[in-house]
Scaffold this motif. Structure first.
Motif, PDB file in Angstrom:
ATOM      1  N   ARG A  93       0.802  -1.209   0.000  1.00 58.21           N
ATOM      2  CA  ARG A  93       0.000   0.000   0.000  1.00 58.21           C
ATOM      3  C   ARG A  93       0.847   1.277   0.000  1.00 58.21           C
ATOM      4  NH1 ARG A  93      -5.205   0.414   2.099  1.00 58.21           N
ATOM      5  NH2 ARG A  93      -6.368  -1.490   1.834  1.00 58.21           N
ATOM      6  N   ARG A 128      -5.855   1.430  -8.766  1.00 56.98           N
ATOM      7  CA  ARG A 128      -6.979   1.202  -7.853  1.00 56.98           C
ATOM      8  C   ARG A 128      -7.440  -0.247  -7.924  1.00 56.98           C
ATOM      9  NH1 ARG A 128      -8.010   6.167  -9.706  1.00 56.98           N
ATOM     10  NH2 ARG A 128      -7.607   7.755  -8.143  1.00 56.98           N
ATOM     11  N   PHE A 129      -7.365  -0.819  -9.116  1.00 59.89           N
ATOM     12  CA  PHE A 129      -7.755  -2.218  -9.255  1.00 59.89           C
ATOM     13  C   PHE A 129      -6.817  -3.110  -8.449  1.00 59.89           C
ATOM     14  CE2 PHE A 129      -7.211  -6.286 -11.485  1.00 59.89           C
ATOM     15  CZ  PHE A 129      -8.416  -6.833 -11.125  1.00 59.89           C
ATOM     16  N   SER A 132      -7.699  -2.915  -4.931  1.00 64.66           N
ATOM     17  CA  SER A 132      -8.915  -3.637  -4.543  1.00 64.66           C
ATOM     18  C   SER A 132      -8.614  -5.134  -4.483  1.00 64.66           C
ATOM     19  CB  SER A 132     -10.072  -3.337  -5.500  1.00 64.66           C
ATOM     20  OG  SER A 132      -9.842  -3.985  -6.718  1.00 64.66           O
ATOM     21  N   ASN A 135      -7.033  -5.786  -1.214  1.00 65.35           N
ATOM     22  CA  ASN A 135      -8.062  -5.778  -0.176  1.00 65.35           C
ATOM     23  C   ASN A 135      -8.860  -7.072  -0.178  1.00 65.35           C
ATOM     24  OD1 ASN A 135      -7.332  -3.280   0.635  1.00 65.35           O
ATOM     25  ND2 ASN A 135      -8.905  -2.203  -0.533  1.00 65.35           N
ATOM     26  N   ASP A 136      -9.200  -7.562  -1.386  1.00 66.48           N
ATOM     27  CA  ASP A 136      -9.970  -8.803  -1.490  1.00 66.48           C
ATOM     28  C   ASP A 136      -9.192  -9.979  -0.907  1.00 66.48           C
ATOM     29  OD1 ASP A 136     -12.074  -7.631  -2.606  1.00 66.48           O
ATOM     30  OD2 ASP A 136     -11.871  -8.523  -4.600  1.00 66.48           O
ATOM     31  N   ASP A 139      -9.136  -9.715   2.776  1.00 66.17           N
ATOM     32  CA  ASP A 139     -10.446 -10.038   3.324  1.00 66.17           C
ATOM     33  C   ASP A 139     -10.626 -11.537   3.394  1.00 66.17           C
ATOM     34  OD1 ASP A 139     -11.671  -7.800   4.027  1.00 66.17           O
ATOM     35  OD2 ASP A 139     -13.039  -7.660   2.323  1.00 66.17           O
ATOM     36  N   GLN A 200     -20.316  -3.283   1.215  1.00 68.82           N
ATOM     37  CA  GLN A 200     -19.345  -4.024   0.401  1.00 68.82           C
ATOM     38  C   GLN A 200     -20.049  -5.145  -0.383  1.00 68.82           C
ATOM     39  OE1 GLN A 200     -16.152  -5.593   2.797  1.00 68.82           O
ATOM     40  NE2 GLN A 200     -15.328  -6.802   1.133  1.00 68.82           N
ATOM     41  N   ASN A 204     -20.657  -4.996  -4.400  1.00 72.64           N
ATOM     42  CA  ASN A 204     -20.003  -6.048  -5.155  1.00 72.64           C
ATOM     43  C   ASN A 204     -20.981  -6.748  -6.095  1.00 72.64           C
ATOM     44  OD1 ASN A 204     -18.184  -8.108  -5.904  1.00 72.64           O
ATOM     45  ND2 ASN A 204     -19.072  -9.398  -4.322  1.00 72.64           N
ATOM     46  N   TYR A 269      -9.994  -5.749 -16.607  1.00 74.84           N
ATOM     47  CA  TYR A 269     -10.196  -5.498 -15.177  1.00 74.84           C
ATOM     48  C   TYR A 269     -11.335  -6.371 -14.678  1.00 74.84           C
ATOM     49  CZ  TYR A 269      -7.442  -1.642 -16.800  1.00 74.84           C
ATOM     50  OH  TYR A 269      -6.490  -0.893 -17.410  1.00 74.84           O
ATOM     51  N   GLY A 275     -15.038 -11.846  -5.173  1.00 69.16           N
ATOM     52  CA  GLY A 275     -16.143 -11.012  -4.685  1.00 69.16           C
ATOM     53  C   GLY A 275     -17.283 -11.804  -4.079  1.00 69.16           C
TER      54      GLY A 275
END
Ligand code: ADP
Length: 594
Positions: A93, A128-129, A132, A135-136, A139, A200, A204, A269, A275
């Motif tokens: 990050r 940004r992709f 994400s 982040n996925d 998660d 979220q 999604n 993308y 998700g």
């Protein structure tokens, strides 16, 4: 006693250990097994069958030990994986912050060629992709290690839905899709739960609907409170698209991590295939359910069912029965479904309502009512209608009815461009679709009681921080430069402190109200942002309690946010800093919150 045992079963066994048997091939002690049974059905002769089971028992023991070692190793590996991912996420990050930040700054430069602007935008999208994706993965690893914890906090339902719709309208406009959000029943103002996680999940699944629907298609998001109990309510969200659909053979894999039906065929993308796995897990944690119905090349419908607790306020309200007085309302929308649903909502809330599906039909109704001296109290007009749009209709209606009738324009779009024209046409208020009864009530009261100019939510992104001095505490030189440039681009004065200790000193030595706000990195050497914030808040001076302190960190998990708030920060911004979010937060604290 043996006969007693054999009464109920055909045989039984017992084990014992024998020690030091002379000339026995295996080392002592040895495990013996004895099976006991009758020789035949006459039940006269009992047989004792002795066998040496040492080898078998040892094998079992070895296998168990191996399993235990494997389990410990797996646990260790899982812990290592979680720690590794968490570390990596932080490490990744930080440079991402630089990429996204510098890209945003480059895009703010003047005189860019169209090609350069296009490249910069694509760098931003890709960055940004990537973020994400990180982040996925994080998660997913939190879910797998059982570390995902849900919040139980009251949240405003309208804000949740409006926020989601703002994101979705934009995506649908970009993808040339029609988007509609329908409220099928009344909902509460406040529910209790984890709003971030719920958002979220919804974003999604809505995002998938957009992604897998070709141009010209439609995405419909409907919301219904199907049941209200004393302390909780049942909500059903339905997300329908007219897209490519899902093949029946793929359905069993739908919620598996990394599974994608159209691998390689979708856009570059096209997502990670995580998700739905994440959404399903979050819903499981919330005690909710997700179901899918899909027809290949026709479309897909996802249904989410979830129970949410009611807040204390809602429980009180139910007993208080606060209602609008029975206002006469006219709903005008070219989409009959919207008219019908809005009518149900308003009727449930105790308003009397009728609807018209075009501007002209509405004008006729208004005329009829006016002739018998029974003007509507409230007229809700859709902005974008064929033939006569909301503004033209408002103008004609205003000529018939005079100023006391409240006219509200409902729109899914940003109304900044028509605000001025709307006012000139006699519009009192603008509201986002779908309409929530609570907002109608607020708007109506504000307009009707002729209070000060109704405060419209700010749709424009115009920021001017001249005469504002911001103390920026950040140890990383690139990040500091990015934040400084972003702020200076909006005319703010920026002073930099390279750690918490310096920030504390700068604030302590400053005249009262010298700084307008502090941007505080959390992880810093010498004194971290949390300690610095606590120390600043504890200083014996008036502005120490009041100065807005916005935290920034790459760790944007709920625990981190909670820690920042507990330390006395007003808000927590996740890194990489999104310029728009930074500006909006500052705007909020510098100009409205006192
Ligand atoms: P991603 O969208 O990142 O690929 P998801 O887990 O969200 O991952 O979705 C997994 C797969 O399920 C998608 O790649 C797609 O094949 C299928 N899918 C999900 N939603 C839809 C939809 N609305 N229409 C068609 N296919 C879908």
């Amino acid at each position: 006693m043996i006969r007693e045992e054999l009464k109920n079963k055909p045989f039984f066994s017992f084990y014992y250990t024998k020690k030091d048997i002379p000339d026995h091939p295996t080392p002592t002690p040895i495990r013996m097994k004895c099976d006991v049974f009758y020789l035949d059905e006459t039940a006269t002769t009992i047989v004792f069958l002795f066998s040496d089971v040492t080898a078998i028992v040892n094998q079992e023991k070895e296998a168990r030990e191996k399993l235990e070692i494997a389990l410990a190793a797996a646990e260790q590996a899982s812990l290592a994986k979680t720690q590794f991912l968490s570390r990596m996420s932080h490490e990744i990050r930080t440079p991402m912050n630089a990429i996204i930040g510098l890209d945003a700054i480059a895009l703010q430069e003047e005189g860019l060629t169209p090609a350069l602007e296009d490249h910069l935008q694509k760098i931003g999208i890709s960055a940004r992709f990537l973020l994400s994706l990180i982040n996925d993965i994080l998660d997913m690893s939190r879910i797998e290690s059982g570390k995902m914890v849900l919040k139980e906090e009251p949240f405003n339902f309208e804000e949740l839905i409006t926020g989601i719709n703002t994101i979705l309208y934009e995506q649908c406009v970009d993808n040339e899709l029609d988007y509609e959000c329908i409220l099928k029943s009344q909902t509460e103002e406040t529910y209790v739960g984890d709003v971030t996680k719920l958002q979220q999940v919804l974003v999604n699944i809505l995002g998938n609907a957009v992604k897998f629907t070709p141009k010209g298609g439609k995405v419909t998001f409907s919301i219904e409170q199907t049941l209200k109990r004393h302390t909780s309510a049942h909500l059903r969200f339905r997300i329908a698209d007219t897209g490519i659909g899902i093949d029946e053979s793929f359905l069993p894999n739908l919620y598996q991590p990394f599974s994608q039906e159209n691998r390689g065929k979708t856009s570059p993308y096209g997502g990670s295939g995580l998700g739905l796995a994440i959404s399903k897990n979050i819903l499981n944690l919330m005690g909710g359910k997700i179901a899918v119905n899909s027809v290949k090349n026709a479309g897909t419908v996802f249904t989410i069912d979830i129970d949410l607790s009611l807040s204390e306020d809602e429980i009180d309200k139910a007993t208080l029965q606060s209602h609008l007085q029975p206002l006469d309302t006219l709903i005008v929308d070219d989409d009959v479904v919207v008219c019908q649903h809005t009518q149900i909502l308003l009727n449930e809330a105790g308003l009397r309502s009728e609807w018209a599906d075009s501007g002209d039909a509405a004008i006729t109704k208004v005329q009829e009512h006016h002739q018998v001296k029974k003007d509507y109290d409230l007229i809700l007009l859709d902005w974008k209608m064929p033939d006569k749009d909301g503004l033209m209709t408002a103008k004609e209606i205003r000529q018939i009815v005079g100023p006391e009738v409240t006219i509200i324009i409902m729109t899914a779009y940003d109304w900044a461009e028509i605000e001025k024209e709307g006012k000139a046409c006699g519009v009192d208020y603008f509201m986002r679709k779908p309409i929530f009864v609570s907002s109608i009530k607020q708007a109506f009261e504000q307009v009707f009681l002729n209070k000060k100019e109704p405060k419209l939510p700010d749709n424009r992104n115009v920021f001017d921080f001249s005469n504002k001095r911001i103390l920026l505490a950040e140890d990383n030189a690139i990040n500091a430069e990015i934040a400084r440039t972003l702020l200076q681009n909006k005319k703010a004065h920026v002073e930099i402190a390279v750690n918490g200790e310096e920030a504390l000193k700068a604030f302590r030595d400053s005249k009262p109200n010298y700084y307008s706000a502090i941007l505080m990195d959390v992880r810093m050497p010498k004194m971290d942002g949390l300690e610095a914030t606590e120390a600043i808040r504890a200083l014996p001076r008036e502005d120490a309690k009041l100065i807005p302190i916005l935290g920034m960190t790459a760790n944007a998990f709920q625990d981190d946010i909670n820690q920042s708030l507990a330390a006395g920060m007003n808000e927590h911004l996740a890194k990489p800093i999104e310029p728009l979010l930074l500006y909006r937060s500052l705007q909020k604290y510098l100009f409205t919150v006192k």
